[in-house]
Scaffold this motif. Structure first.
Motif, PDB file in Angstrom:
ATOM      1  N   ALA A 347      -1.417  -3.672  -5.787  1.00  0.00           N
ATOM      2  CA  ALA A 347      -0.710  -4.370  -4.717  1.00  0.00           C
ATOM      3  C   ALA A 347      -1.555  -4.446  -3.461  1.00  0.00           C
ATOM      4  O   ALA A 347      -1.532  -5.450  -2.735  1.00  0.00           O
ATOM      5  CB  ALA A 347       0.614  -3.651  -4.426  1.00  0.00           C
ATOM      6  N   GLY A 348      -2.337  -3.400  -3.165  1.00  0.00           N
ATOM      7  CA  GLY A 348      -3.196  -3.429  -1.993  1.00  0.00           C
ATOM      8  C   GLY A 348      -4.224  -4.543  -2.064  1.00  0.00           C
ATOM      9  O   GLY A 348      -4.510  -5.205  -1.062  1.00  0.00           O
ATOM     10  N   ALA A 349      -4.783  -4.780  -3.248  1.00  0.00           N
ATOM     11  CA  ALA A 349      -5.760  -5.862  -3.407  1.00  0.00           C
ATOM     12  C   ALA A 349      -5.115  -7.224  -3.188  1.00  0.00           C
ATOM     13  O   ALA A 349      -5.679  -8.102  -2.528  1.00  0.00           O
ATOM     14  CB  ALA A 349      -6.396  -5.787  -4.789  1.00  0.00           C
ATOM     15  N   VAL A 350      -3.915  -7.417  -3.741  1.00  0.00           N
ATOM     16  CA  VAL A 350      -3.222  -8.698  -3.570  1.00  0.00           C
ATOM     17  C   VAL A 350      -2.855  -8.914  -2.107  1.00  0.00           C
ATOM     18  O   VAL A 350      -2.989 -10.025  -1.570  1.00  0.00           O
ATOM     19  CB  VAL A 350      -1.969  -8.749  -4.464  1.00  0.00           C
ATOM     20  CG1 VAL A 350      -1.160 -10.000  -4.176  1.00  0.00           C
ATOM     21  CG2 VAL A 350      -2.380  -8.710  -5.932  1.00  0.00           C
ATOM     22  N   ALA A 405     -12.125  -5.230   5.282  1.00  0.00           N
ATOM     23  CA  ALA A 405     -11.365  -4.490   6.289  1.00  0.00           C
ATOM     24  C   ALA A 405      -9.871  -4.487   5.962  1.00  0.00           C
ATOM     25  O   ALA A 405      -9.187  -3.456   6.136  1.00  0.00           O
ATOM     26  CB  ALA A 405     -11.606  -5.099   7.668  1.00  0.00           C
ATOM     27  N   LEU A 406      -9.349  -5.613   5.479  1.00  0.00           N
ATOM     28  CA  LEU A 406      -7.928  -5.671   5.123  1.00  0.00           C
ATOM     29  C   LEU A 406      -7.611  -4.781   3.929  1.00  0.00           C
ATOM     30  O   LEU A 406      -6.558  -4.137   3.877  1.00  0.00           O
ATOM     31  CB  LEU A 406      -7.535  -7.117   4.822  1.00  0.00           C
ATOM     32  CG  LEU A 406      -7.458  -8.056   6.031  1.00  0.00           C
ATOM     33  CD1 LEU A 406      -7.245  -9.500   5.571  1.00  0.00           C
ATOM     34  CD2 LEU A 406      -6.336  -7.643   6.968  1.00  0.00           C
ATOM     35  N   ALA A 407      -8.521  -4.730   2.958  1.00  0.00           N
ATOM     36  CA  ALA A 407      -8.298  -3.866   1.792  1.00  0.00           C
ATOM     37  C   ALA A 407      -8.253  -2.401   2.204  1.00  0.00           C
ATOM     38  O   ALA A 407      -7.391  -1.633   1.750  1.00  0.00           O
ATOM     39  CB  ALA A 407      -9.390  -4.105   0.752  1.00  0.00           C
ATOM     40  N   LEU A 408      -9.160  -1.990   3.075  1.00  0.00           N
ATOM     41  CA  LEU A 408      -9.157  -0.604   3.538  1.00  0.00           C
ATOM     42  C   LEU A 408      -7.943  -0.307   4.407  1.00  0.00           C
ATOM     43  O   LEU A 408      -7.359   0.788   4.332  1.00  0.00           O
ATOM     44  CB  LEU A 408     -10.452  -0.319   4.299  1.00  0.00           C
ATOM     45  CG  LEU A 408     -11.747  -0.449   3.482  1.00  0.00           C
ATOM     46  CD1 LEU A 408     -12.961  -0.184   4.356  1.00  0.00           C
ATOM     47  CD2 LEU A 408     -11.735   0.488   2.277  1.00  0.00           C
ATOM     48  N   ALA A 409      -7.537  -1.289   5.241  1.00  0.00           N
ATOM     49  CA  ALA A 409      -6.357  -1.084   6.084  1.00  0.00           C
ATOM     50  C   ALA A 409      -5.097  -0.947   5.245  1.00  0.00           C
ATOM     51  O   ALA A 409      -4.217  -0.122   5.542  1.00  0.00           O
ATOM     52  CB  ALA A 409      -6.215  -2.246   7.072  1.00  0.00           C
ATOM     53  N   ALA A 410      -4.976  -1.756   4.182  1.00  0.00           N
ATOM     54  CA  ALA A 410      -3.808  -1.647   3.301  1.00  0.00           C
ATOM     55  C   ALA A 410      -3.758  -0.286   2.629  1.00  0.00           C
ATOM     56  O   ALA A 410      -2.675   0.286   2.422  1.00  0.00           O
ATOM     57  CB  ALA A 410      -3.849  -2.760   2.256  1.00  0.00           C
ATOM     58  N   THR A 411      -4.912   0.261   2.302  1.00  0.00           N
ATOM     59  CA  THR A 411      -4.954   1.595   1.693  1.00  0.00           C
ATOM     60  C   THR A 411      -4.487   2.660   2.686  1.00  0.00           C
ATOM     61  O   THR A 411      -3.765   3.600   2.317  1.00  0.00           O
ATOM     62  CB  THR A 411      -6.374   1.914   1.214  1.00  0.00           C
ATOM     63  OG1 THR A 411      -6.792   0.894   0.301  1.00  0.00           O
ATOM     64  CG2 THR A 411      -6.428   3.256   0.524  1.00  0.00           C
ATOM     65  N   LEU A 412      -4.881   2.519   3.956  1.00  0.00           N
ATOM     66  CA  LEU A 412      -4.494   3.497   4.963  1.00  0.00           C
ATOM     67  C   LEU A 412      -3.011   3.430   5.285  1.00  0.00           C
ATOM     68  O   LEU A 412      -2.354   4.459   5.498  1.00  0.00           O
ATOM     69  CB  LEU A 412      -5.310   3.272   6.241  1.00  0.00           C
ATOM     70  CG  LEU A 412      -6.800   3.642   6.177  1.00  0.00           C
ATOM     71  CD1 LEU A 412      -7.509   3.205   7.445  1.00  0.00           C
ATOM     72  CD2 LEU A 412      -6.974   5.141   5.956  1.00  0.00           C
ATOM     73  N   VAL A 413      -2.453   2.214   5.322  1.00  0.00           N
ATOM     74  CA  VAL A 413      -1.063   2.043   5.737  1.00  0.00           C
ATOM     75  C   VAL A 413      -0.103   2.425   4.615  1.00  0.00           C
ATOM     76  O   VAL A 413       0.966   3.006   4.855  1.00  0.00           O
ATOM     77  CB  VAL A 413      -0.825   0.593   6.199  1.00  0.00           C
ATOM     78  CG1 VAL A 413       0.653   0.329   6.443  1.00  0.00           C
ATOM     79  CG2 VAL A 413      -1.629   0.316   7.462  1.00  0.00           C
ATOM     80  N   TRP A 414      -0.456   2.108   3.366  1.00  0.00           N
ATOM     81  CA  TRP A 414       0.458   2.333   2.248  1.00  0.00           C
ATOM     82  C   TRP A 414       0.538   3.835   1.946  1.00  0.00           C
ATOM     83  O   TRP A 414      -0.479   4.461   1.652  1.00  0.00           O
ATOM     84  CB  TRP A 414      -0.033   1.583   1.009  1.00  0.00           C
ATOM     85  CG  TRP A 414       1.027   1.400  -0.046  1.00  0.00           C
ATOM     86  CD1 TRP A 414       1.675   2.364  -0.736  1.00  0.00           C
ATOM     87  CD2 TRP A 414       1.543   0.159  -0.517  1.00  0.00           C
ATOM     88  NE1 TRP A 414       2.558   1.821  -1.617  1.00  0.00           N
ATOM     89  CE2 TRP A 414       2.507   0.450  -1.510  1.00  0.00           C
ATOM     90  CE3 TRP A 414       1.287  -1.175  -0.212  1.00  0.00           C
ATOM     91  CZ2 TRP A 414       3.206  -0.533  -2.185  1.00  0.00           C
ATOM     92  CZ3 TRP A 414       1.975  -2.151  -0.881  1.00  0.00           C
ATOM     93  CH2 TRP A 414       2.931  -1.836  -1.861  1.00  0.00           C
ATOM     94  N   GLY A 416       0.543   7.180   0.189  1.00  0.00           N
ATOM     95  CA  GLY A 416       0.118   7.675  -1.111  1.00  0.00           C
ATOM     96  C   GLY A 416      -0.849   6.784  -1.851  1.00  0.00           C
ATOM     97  O   GLY A 416      -1.120   7.028  -3.034  1.00  0.00           O
ATOM     98  N   ALA A 417      -1.383   5.758  -1.199  1.00  0.00           N
ATOM     99  CA  ALA A 417      -2.301   4.845  -1.890  1.00  0.00           C
ATOM    100  C   ALA A 417      -3.658   5.509  -2.073  1.00  0.00           C
ATOM    101  O   ALA A 417      -4.215   6.076  -1.119  1.00  0.00           O
ATOM    102  CB  ALA A 417      -2.456   3.553  -1.091  1.00  0.00           C
ATOM    103  N   PRO A 418      -4.231   5.468  -3.276  1.00  0.00           N
ATOM    104  CA  PRO A 418      -5.565   6.060  -3.487  1.00  0.00           C
ATOM    105  C   PRO A 418      -6.652   5.139  -2.937  1.00  0.00           C
ATOM    106  O   PRO A 418      -6.473   3.917  -2.846  1.00  0.00           O
ATOM    107  CB  PRO A 418      -5.655   6.165  -5.006  1.00  0.00           C
ATOM    108  CG  PRO A 418      -4.798   5.045  -5.511  1.00  0.00           C
ATOM    109  CD  PRO A 418      -3.676   4.901  -4.518  1.00  0.00           C
ATOM    110  N   TRP A 419      -7.772   5.720  -2.564  1.00  0.00           N
ATOM    111  CA  TRP A 419      -8.883   4.908  -2.084  1.00  0.00           C
ATOM    112  C   TRP A 419      -9.447   4.082  -3.245  1.00  0.00           C
ATOM    113  O   TRP A 419      -9.623   4.594  -4.348  1.00  0.00           O
ATOM    114  CB  TRP A 419      -9.980   5.793  -1.513  1.00  0.00           C
ATOM    115  CG  TRP A 419      -9.676   6.262  -0.130  1.00  0.00           C
ATOM    116  CD1 TRP A 419      -9.182   7.465   0.232  1.00  0.00           C
ATOM    117  CD2 TRP A 419      -9.822   5.502   1.068  1.00  0.00           C
ATOM    118  NE1 TRP A 419      -9.003   7.523   1.591  1.00  0.00           N
ATOM    119  CE2 TRP A 419      -9.388   6.326   2.134  1.00  0.00           C
ATOM    120  CE3 TRP A 419     -10.266   4.213   1.362  1.00  0.00           C
ATOM    121  CZ2 TRP A 419      -9.396   5.907   3.452  1.00  0.00           C
ATOM    122  CZ3 TRP A 419     -10.274   3.791   2.672  1.00  0.00           C
ATOM    123  CH2 TRP A 419      -9.848   4.629   3.709  1.00  0.00           C
ATOM    124  N   PRO A 420      -9.706   2.797  -3.007  1.00  0.00           N
ATOM    125  CA  PRO A 420     -10.252   1.968  -4.095  1.00  0.00           C
ATOM    126  C   PRO A 420     -11.653   2.414  -4.469  1.00  0.00           C
ATOM    127  O   PRO A 420     -12.450   2.811  -3.609  1.00  0.00           O
ATOM    128  CB  PRO A 420     -10.256   0.550  -3.487  1.00  0.00           C
ATOM    129  CG  PRO A 420     -10.277   0.773  -2.011  1.00  0.00           C
ATOM    130  CD  PRO A 420      -9.524   2.042  -1.754  1.00  0.00           C
TER     131      PRO A 420
END
Length: 495
Positions: A347-350, A405-414, A416-420
């Motif tokens: 979901a973070g990638a999308v 930058a958006l992919a990393l930001a989505a990981t930080l905000v979500w 329990g999201a694991p780092w890609p």
């Protein structure tokens, strides 16, 4: 993905000045009165020669004077040759009248005779620059907000494992979404074509007829692909198809703010990231957003209810088919980007790809404006190729930076999201490269090439999912080569 991105209205050609049929060159006997035009009096259409004039004027000088404005701004003789051929000048006429072998030889002589005069580009005001950026960011926001509907609907769609190792209900949701992307991309192209022709009521009529048909098609495909026990997912897919149709109408007709207002109820999904919400509240928020979208779309389609002769006929429907195929290929690539090791990572990638569409559109505008500026200021084709290639690299690099930058930001905000992982980030950036270059080629009319490459890459990932990075990398390389071949030519940027 948006069905309205960078569908370019048809070009309107500037009428060229009439290319004269010159006087007889020196050394040829004068034509008898009325020769060639039996009904015209002798000397009709030509001013009388000045008294005492000796030799007749050089026909090439006369042609250079008449086409001075076009020849002076050309950056390559091929542009002049295109002007000559568009006027209907054949090689035989050129040999007999101007003593040159063909249009290319004549164009080279004209290019050498006329001094280059490129007007200084007018700098856009800062207000227009920021307004354009704000508009593109707004579109990126309305592209991404519908993703909150899946957060609200998650408990309503919860089920066991479904087909192909996916959660139950995934197949009808994907089938309905892909159908909507294909249909609405083609519909958007047809409506934008009418807008380019200056007929807004005809564009509204096209949307009025096509949007409901697209909603019905997406619903039918979702219901047909639903297995027993997937009825809630099929119902949600029907609402999704209806929303896609309404959003297409609002985006094509430039009503992004109305669509944003319709999507505001979905922001009620933000607390659902941490707390559980009642099922009734979730359903109410979804219905409120969907109803508002449909109502706003119906209001802006009122001009399409009026019947008139201006909307009849129009561009061929087959011309919109490649745009639908591009929507299919790009949509499948986005779906593959969303298939991760976990639901959260996919979901973070999308989310990153969807949010990046706003900056992507702005950077496409920047490339277009930068190319036109170089066309007006540079004097040789080599300088133009070098400058346009540099602009292309900067714009593509800027887009990939934003996407990362958006992919990393989505990981930080979500939560329990694991780092890609590095391979997933590389694949995401390659898919972003394919999408941006495909949109760029589509904007310049090479949509069939972009659609073919995207479809082949999506098919390779579908047949062999582990080959995703290789397929995306190959597609990015092919599109980069096509872009460098097609868009470094000055004639590709002539409006």
């Amino acid at each position: 993905m948006s069905a309205s991105l960078w569908l370019k209205p048809p070009r309107t050609e500037t009428p060229l000045p009439a290319i004269p049929r010159p006087r007889q060159p020196a050394g040829h006997p004068p034509a008898p009165a009325g020769a060639g035009h039996p009904t015209a009096p002798a000397g009709a259409g030509h001013p009388p020669a000045p008294a005492g004039a000796g030799l007749a004027a050089d026909p090439l000088d006369e042609l250079a004077r008449r086409l001075d404005g076009f020849v002076a701004v050309a950056v390559h003789p091929d542009e002049i040759a295109a002007i000559l051929e568009s006027d209907g000048m054949t090689d035989e006429h050129i040999r007999l009248t101007y003593g040159r072998a063909d249009s290319f030889s004549l164009a080279e002589d004209l290019y050498a005779r006329v001094e280059r005069r490129h007007p200084e580009p007018t700098a856009p005001s800062s207000g227009a620059w920021y307004g354009e950026l704000a508009g593109c960011l707004l579109r990126g926001l309305v592209f991404a907000l519908p993703g909150l509907a899946y957060v609200l609907a998650a408990p309503l769609l919860a089920g066991g494992h479904g087909r192909f190792g996916l959660p139950a209900g995934t197949i009808p949701l994907l089938a309905g979404a892909v159908t909507g992307w294909v249909w609405n991309q083609a519909l958007s192209h047809r409506a934008y074509t009418w807008l380019g022709l200056g007929d807004r009521p005809a564009a509204a009529r096209a949307l009025l007829a096509g949007a409901p048909a697209g909603a019905l098609a997406g619903t039918a495909v979702a219901l047909a692909s639903a297995a027993p026990g997937e009825t809630p997912a099929a119902v949600f897919a029907a609402g999704q198809s209806l929303y896609l149709a309404a959003a297409t109408v609002l985006l094509v007709l430039g009503r992004e703010r109305a669509l944003l207002c319709a999507l505001l109820p979905l922001t009620g999904a933000v607390p659902a990231f941490r707390w559980d919400l009642p099922d009734g509240l979730r359903a109410a928020l979804l219905l409120a957003s969907l109803t508002a979208s449909v109502v706003f779309a119906g209001l802006v389609l009122r001009p399409g209810l009026s019947r008139g002769a201006s909307g009849r006929g129009g561009p061929p429907r087959a011309a919109s088919l490649p745009y639908g195929l591009f929507g299919l290929g790009s949509g499948l690539l986005v779906l593959h980007a969303g298939v991760g090791d976990t639901l959260v990572s996919g979901a973070g990638a999308v989310i990153a790809l969807t949010l990046s569409m706003g900056p992507a559109e702005w950077l496409l505008h920047r490339f277009r404006d930068g190319s036109l500026t170089r066309l007006r200021t540079l004097t040789t084709a080599r300088e133009f190729r070098r400058a346009v290639t540099g602009t292309l690299v900067l714009c593509l690099g800027g887009y990939l930076t934003v996407l990362l930058a958006l992919a990393l930001a989505a990981t930080l905000v979500w939560p329990g999201a694991p780092w890609p992982t590095l391979p997933r980030l590389v694949t995401l950036l390659l898919i972003g490269t394919v999408l941006w270059l495909g949109l760029l080629l589509q904007a310049f009319g090479a949509v069939l090439s972009a659609a073919t490459v995207c479809l082949l890459a999506a098919a390779a990932q579908t047949v062999e999912p582990v080959a995703g990075p290789v397929a995306a990398g190959g597609a990015a390389a092919v599109l980069a080569a096509l872009t460098c071949v097609l868009l470094v030519r000055p004639t590709a940027h002539r409006a």
